[in-house]
Design a protein around this motif. Structure first.
Motif, short mmCIF file in Angstrom:
data_model
loop_
_atom_site.label_atom_id
_atom_site.label_comp_id
_atom_site.label_asym_id
_atom_site.label_seq_id
_atom_site.Cartn_x
_atom_site.Cartn_y
_atom_site.Cartn_z
N THR A 263 39.38 47.00 31.69
CA THR A 263 38.64 47.13 30.43
C THR A 263 37.55 48.18 30.56
OG1 THR A 263 37.15 45.34 31.08
CG2 THR A 263 39.08 44.74 29.76
N ASP A 286 41.50 42.07 21.19
CA ASP A 286 40.47 41.54 22.06
C ASP A 286 39.09 41.94 21.54
OD1 ASP A 286 42.73 40.96 23.47
OD2 ASP A 286 42.00 41.72 25.38
N ASP A 288 34.77 41.49 22.53
CA ASP A 288 33.69 40.99 23.37
C ASP A 288 32.66 40.24 22.53
OD1 ASP A 288 34.77 41.93 25.71
OD2 ASP A 288 33.61 43.78 25.72
N ARG A 378 31.15 44.69 33.62
CA ARG A 378 31.05 45.06 32.20
C ARG A 378 30.01 46.15 31.97
NH1 ARG A 378 33.00 40.55 28.07
NH2 ARG A 378 34.47 39.49 29.44
N THR A 420 35.15 37.44 26.41
CA THR A 420 36.10 38.17 25.59
C THR A 420 37.06 37.19 24.94
OG1 THR A 420 36.03 40.13 27.01
CG2 THR A 420 37.93 39.92 25.55
N ALA A 490 37.36 45.23 22.50
CA ALA A 490 37.51 45.38 23.95
C ALA A 490 38.88 45.95 24.29
CB ALA A 490 37.31 44.04 24.65
#
Length: 525
Positions: A263, A286, A288, A378, A420, A490
């Motif tokens: 990611t 997806d 976040d 992240r 996520t 994401a």
């Protein structure tokens, strides 16, 4: 006649299921054209995974940590081949709903065995379903509409419902939402108990050769794989845990692994420009988010949750942390999702966030103080923490490696945690598990009668229009009460060596939930 699942689920149920898939059309160029080479058997595929496998017990494991191995070891009763498709029979030969929607009849193949020699039959399926829907099972929430499971004969299971659940076939399909579609050997489960994972036995295309904590997982081809129309080409699959994305990428360049998902937007751009590797961006929804634990201060106060949303400049997060590959996220259903509506989290309003925090601190005499727990991979974390501090929050960052971060989530040991929401095939799956008061993944403690009522009603109706209406009303509750605050979309990228080939990698819609199927992969060179 009941609504039968033979190749596709028919009538209104099929329409509903189709409407529940997630597509955003965000495929990134860079995927190689489908190869003309003839697939060949043999060889080893080494995959880099981000989190250690802790269990292969379908009633104990989470989908996000088990899916990579579980799909290969177990296969699934139903299958959704790629995003946009409806559930199709896979290991189950058919799934037929009764006229009154209060039962489903599942027909199974004959002559199939688990990798430990145990017969795969209706008793084995009943044993697993009963075990998976028992209290404490991680699959229980998805199976909560089931009243009982009965064995009609050796190849037929009858599932009696407490109330209709029109999207039940999705529960048994391969997806990141849960493990209810996996069927494990009853013999192995009974014999090994807590030590089952080292002896896991399914009917999938690969079988477990070795597993131990902290070591690579090794799978070998199952010579007795039930599906004679498909071939498992690889002799062996090895899954290594490499938590740091950059380290995984360097391992791929060095030839130590063959395939990885990431990611990391920076890494995706790097891989896309590197002619030594292949790259494709997956397709899905997806998103976040920040999950707020509403059972403890300061997030038991709705004003503080509102302040979190108003403190976030989502476009700045996109610009600074996603290399332009992401988009602001403001609700459960992103643009492109069939359920997308007009609901939205409170938008960026720094002055408004400061006012809410001041009002909370003045009234309670407490600081708006909390720890923000996130995994250390992240890129957006520092930007988010900086924005929260700018609004007046007293924030401490707890950046953890993947397994420790997951342990905090499942142990409910957080005030606010990054998460996520994987692209889901229907909101009856992941959103229900995370946000319903009885959901097994609802570690933030959110409970709202209005949300539960809408979500439960949506599971009953077979009308796609009514499902959308009900889930939009449920989403309106979420955007008002804010147990989750959405941040950005994401994107997921897949990087693999030139020696790896798979239809999954040529068709990004098959790459749901970061897991390409081992069944379709083969290696050259």
């Amino acid at each position: 006649m009941g609504r039968a699942t033979v190749l596709l689920l028919a009538s209104a149920t099929a329409i509903t299921m189709s409407a529940c898939t997630v597509q955003d059309g965000s495929t990134t160029s860079g995927a190689p054209a489908a190869t003309d080479a003839v697939p060949k058997a043999g060889g080893t595929l080494t995959v880099g995974g981000g989190v250690d496998l802790t269990t292969l017990d379908p009633s104990k494991g989470s989908a996000n940590t088990m899916a990579l191995i579980g799909s290969a070891v177990y296969d699934t009763l139903m299958v959704v081949p790629k995003i946009g498709d409806q559930p199709e029979p896979n290991l189950a030969k058919s799934l037929v709903e009764s006229d009154d929607q209060m039962s489903w009849e599942m027909t199974l193949p004959t002559g199939v065995q688990f990798s430990d020699g145990t017969p795969f039959n209706a008793e084995a399926v009943k044993f697993n379903l009963d075990r998976n829907r028992a209290e404490g099972s991680t699959a229980a929430a998805l199976l909560s509409s089931i009243d009982s499971v009965e064995v009609k004969d050796d190849s037929t299971v009858v599932i009696k419902m407490k109330k209709p659940f029109s999207n039940l076939p999705y529960v048994f399909a391969y997806d990141g939402s849960g493990t209810a579609g996996y069927v494990a050997s009853p013999t192995a489960l009974k014999q090994y108990g807590d030590d089952y994972t080292a002896h896991a036995a399914g009917v999938g295309p690969y079988k477990l050769q070795s597993w131990s904590p902290g070591s690579p997982v090794e799978l070998v081809r199952n010579p007795n794989y039930w599906n004679k129309d498909k071939q498992a080409y690889l002799d062996k699959v090895v899954v290594k845990t490499i938590g740091d994305p950059q380290s995984a990428y360097q391992a791929l360049l060095a030839g130590d692994i063959d395939l990885m998902a990431t990611t990391s937007s920076t890494l995706m751009k790097t891989a896309k420009a590197n002619t030594q590797v292949n790259f494709v961006q997956g397709v899905g929804g997806d998103q976040d988010s920040i999950i707020l634990n509403v059972t403890r201060p300061p997030f038991d106060d709705e004003r503080v949750r509102q302040a979190v949303s108003k403190a976030l400049n989502r476009q700045e997060i996109v610009d600074l942390a996603t290399e332009g590959l992401g988009k602001p996220a403001v609700s459960l259903f992103p643009e492109g999702n069939p359920f997308h509506g007009t609901e939205a989290n409170p938008e960026y309003d720094l002055a408004g966030a400061k006012e809410l925090i001041k009002a909370y601190e003045t009234e309670t005499g407490k600081k708006a103080s909390f720890t923000y727990t996130c995994n250390n991979a992240r890129a957006a974390t520092d930007v988010i923490v900086s924005q929260l501090k700018a609004a007046g929050f007293d924030v401490k960052l707890d950046a953890l490696e993947g397994s420790a971060w997951l342990a905090q989530f499942f142990g409910k040991k957080y005030g606010a945690i990054c998460w996520t929401m994987a692209g889901f095939l229907t909101p009856d799956l992941l959103p229900y598990r995370f946000l319903h008061s009885g959901g097994d993944l609802n570690t933030g403690g959110f409970k709202d009668a209005a949300f539960d009522e809408k979500a439960e009603a949506a599971r009953v109706t077979g009308s796609p229009e009514e499902q959308k209406k009900l889930w939009n009303e449920a989403d309106a509750v979420l955007t008002s009460r804010l147990p989750w605050v959405w941040t950005t979309s994401a994107p997921i990228g897949f990087i693999w060596s030139k020696r790896v080939h798979s239809i999954d990698l040529d068709e990004p819609g098959r790459l749901r939930y970061s897991v390409p199927s081992f069944l379709n992969a083969w290696v050259s060179g």
